[in-house]
Design an enzyme around this catalytic site. Structure first.
Site, PDB file in Angstrom:
ATOM      1  N   LYS A  19       0.807  -1.216   0.000  1.00  0.00           N
ATOM      2  CA  LYS A  19       0.000   0.000   0.000  1.00  0.00           C
ATOM      3  C   LYS A  19       0.850   1.279   0.000  1.00  0.00           C
ATOM      4  O   LYS A  19       0.578   2.206  -0.759  1.00  0.00           O
ATOM      5  CB  LYS A  19      -0.881  -0.047   1.249  1.00  0.00           C
ATOM      6  CG  LYS A  19      -1.869   1.048   1.414  1.00  0.00           C
ATOM      7  CD  LYS A  19      -2.853   0.653   2.496  1.00  0.00           C
ATOM      8  CE  LYS A  19      -2.165   0.255   3.796  1.00  0.00           C
ATOM      9  NZ  LYS A  19      -1.885   1.408   4.667  1.00  0.00           N
ATOM     10  N   ARG A  21      -8.240   5.739  10.685  1.00  0.00           N
ATOM     11  CA  ARG A  21      -8.056   4.425  11.307  1.00  0.00           C
ATOM     12  C   ARG A  21      -9.311   3.943  12.027  1.00  0.00           C
ATOM     13  O   ARG A  21      -9.399   2.787  12.401  1.00  0.00           O
ATOM     14  CB  ARG A  21      -6.942   4.494  12.358  1.00  0.00           C
ATOM     15  CG  ARG A  21      -5.567   4.487  11.788  1.00  0.00           C
ATOM     16  CD  ARG A  21      -4.525   4.328  12.888  1.00  0.00           C
ATOM     17  NE  ARG A  21      -3.212   4.660  12.367  1.00  0.00           N
ATOM     18  CZ  ARG A  21      -2.498   3.861  11.598  1.00  0.00           C
ATOM     19  NH1 ARG A  21      -2.970   2.665  11.288  1.00  0.00           N
ATOM     20  NH2 ARG A  21      -1.327   4.236  11.144  1.00  0.00           N
ATOM     21  N   ARG A  33      10.027 -13.124   5.214  1.00  0.00           N
ATOM     22  CA  ARG A  33      11.019 -12.055   5.112  1.00  0.00           C
ATOM     23  C   ARG A  33      12.181 -12.313   6.067  1.00  0.00           C
ATOM     24  O   ARG A  33      11.985 -12.729   7.201  1.00  0.00           O
ATOM     25  CB  ARG A  33      10.303 -10.747   5.467  1.00  0.00           C
ATOM     26  CG  ARG A  33      11.096  -9.503   5.273  1.00  0.00           C
ATOM     27  CD  ARG A  33      10.178  -8.326   5.177  1.00  0.00           C
ATOM     28  NE  ARG A  33       9.455  -8.041   6.420  1.00  0.00           N
ATOM     29  CZ  ARG A  33       8.522  -7.107   6.529  1.00  0.00           C
ATOM     30  NH1 ARG A  33       8.171  -6.382   5.487  1.00  0.00           N
ATOM     31  NH2 ARG A  33       7.922  -6.896   7.668  1.00  0.00           N
ATOM     32  N   ARG A  72      12.920 -11.021  11.779  1.00  0.00           N
ATOM     33  CA  ARG A  72      12.597 -10.095  12.873  1.00  0.00           C
ATOM     34  C   ARG A  72      11.568 -10.731  13.793  1.00  0.00           C
ATOM     35  O   ARG A  72      10.703 -11.481  13.345  1.00  0.00           O
ATOM     36  CB  ARG A  72      12.004  -8.803  12.315  1.00  0.00           C
ATOM     37  CG  ARG A  72      13.011  -7.879  11.702  1.00  0.00           C
ATOM     38  CD  ARG A  72      12.326  -6.568  11.351  1.00  0.00           C
ATOM     39  NE  ARG A  72      13.222  -5.701  10.613  1.00  0.00           N
ATOM     40  CZ  ARG A  72      12.841  -4.958   9.579  1.00  0.00           C
ATOM     41  NH1 ARG A  72      11.587  -4.982   9.168  1.00  0.00           N
ATOM     42  NH2 ARG A  72      13.701  -4.181   8.969  1.00  0.00           N
ATOM     43  N   ARG A 132      -1.496  -9.147  13.834  1.00  0.00           N
ATOM     44  CA  ARG A 132      -1.637  -7.815  13.231  1.00  0.00           C
ATOM     45  C   ARG A 132      -2.749  -7.801  12.192  1.00  0.00           C
ATOM     46  O   ARG A 132      -3.489  -6.826  12.065  1.00  0.00           O
ATOM     47  CB  ARG A 132      -0.317  -7.367  12.600  1.00  0.00           C
ATOM     48  CG  ARG A 132       0.749  -7.026  13.633  1.00  0.00           C
ATOM     49  CD  ARG A 132       1.767  -6.039  13.091  1.00  0.00           C
ATOM     50  NE  ARG A 132       2.585  -6.556  11.997  1.00  0.00           N
ATOM     51  CZ  ARG A 132       3.651  -7.331  12.162  1.00  0.00           C
ATOM     52  NH1 ARG A 132       4.022  -7.703  13.353  1.00  0.00           N
ATOM     53  NH2 ARG A 132       4.347  -7.731  11.123  1.00  0.00           N
TER      54      ARG A 132
END
Ligand SMILES: [Zn+2]
Length: 223
Positions: free
Chosen positions: A20, A96, A133, A165, A176
């Site tokens: 995005k 939001r 990732r 990470r 999330r």
């Protein structure tokens, strides 16, 4: 290309990992408008010495969340004639919440949003992108389990350790994504009632997705 006489006013919604931010920046560039995060807007207004900008900066400097009424104050200042959002925008990361969306409508007044794009990417793709990732601890170069560095998880650029990470694990990403759904579904419903929502398929390479986005914006602006 389209022959948009006025720059679009767009809200771009989409999951983390949907690409995005990159697309919002490209769109803003394409239409000669602004792509700014709320953080950027706060800083810009603070630098101008505006009342809400300075207030927002105080919260940011102390690490606190900027309260809604101050966020809206900054947005309102930015929409004023000559302000950074006066000439169209691609909002990414705002609103939001539904109250923020309602407030945004109020502040936009006679120049409402042109459209709200829901950039849709299947959850499995996002999970694969983020959970796959791997990042160099030293220089932050991003790799993927399918495209690792050439030697044993040692960074090609700097020789640093390449690892996952902590917040990129599948469980963390799932959490999330759930939070995102909870927050965003009501916003999409709110805008859908106004006939503003267009869903765009975010699957594919960046150029393909960009072309789809430009097409829906041009179609809406010419309608
Ligand atoms: Zn490195």
């Amino acid at each position: 290309m389209g022959n948009c006489s006025k720059p679009p006013r767009v809200v771009l919604l989409g999951k983390q990992g949907a690409g995005k931010g990159t697309q919002a920046a490209r769109l803003a560039d394409h239409y000669g408008t602004v792509h700014l995060s709320t953080g950027d807007l706060f800083r810009a207004q603070a630098a101008q010495g505006t009342a809400f900008g300075l207030e927002a900066k105080r919260y940011m400097d102390s690490g606190d969340l900027v309260p809604d009424e101050i966020v809206m104050g900054v947005i309102e200042e930015c929409l004023a004639p000559g302000g950074p959002l006066d000439d169209g925008f691609v909002l990414d990361g705002f609103p939001r919440t539904v109250p923020q969306a309602i407030d945004l409508d109020r502040v936009l007044g006679a120049r409402p949003l042109d459209l709200v794009i829901d950039l849709e990417v299947p959850k499995e793709i996002v999970l694969d992108r983020i959970a796959g990732r791997r990042v160099c601890e030293n220089c932050q170069t991003v790799y993927h389990v399918n495209m690792p560095p050439s030697h044993n998880w040692t960074c090609d650029k700097c020789g640093g350790n390449v690892r996952q990470r902590d917040d990129d694990t599948e469980e963390a990403v799932e959490r999330r994504l759930e939070l995102y759904e909870r927050e965003t579904v009501p916003i999409i419903d709110y805008y859908r009632e106004q006939g503003l929502v267009i869903m765009v398929d975010g699957f594919g390479n960046g150029d393909e997705v960009f072309e789809r986005l430009v097409k829906v914006i041009d179609d809406r602006m010419q309608a």
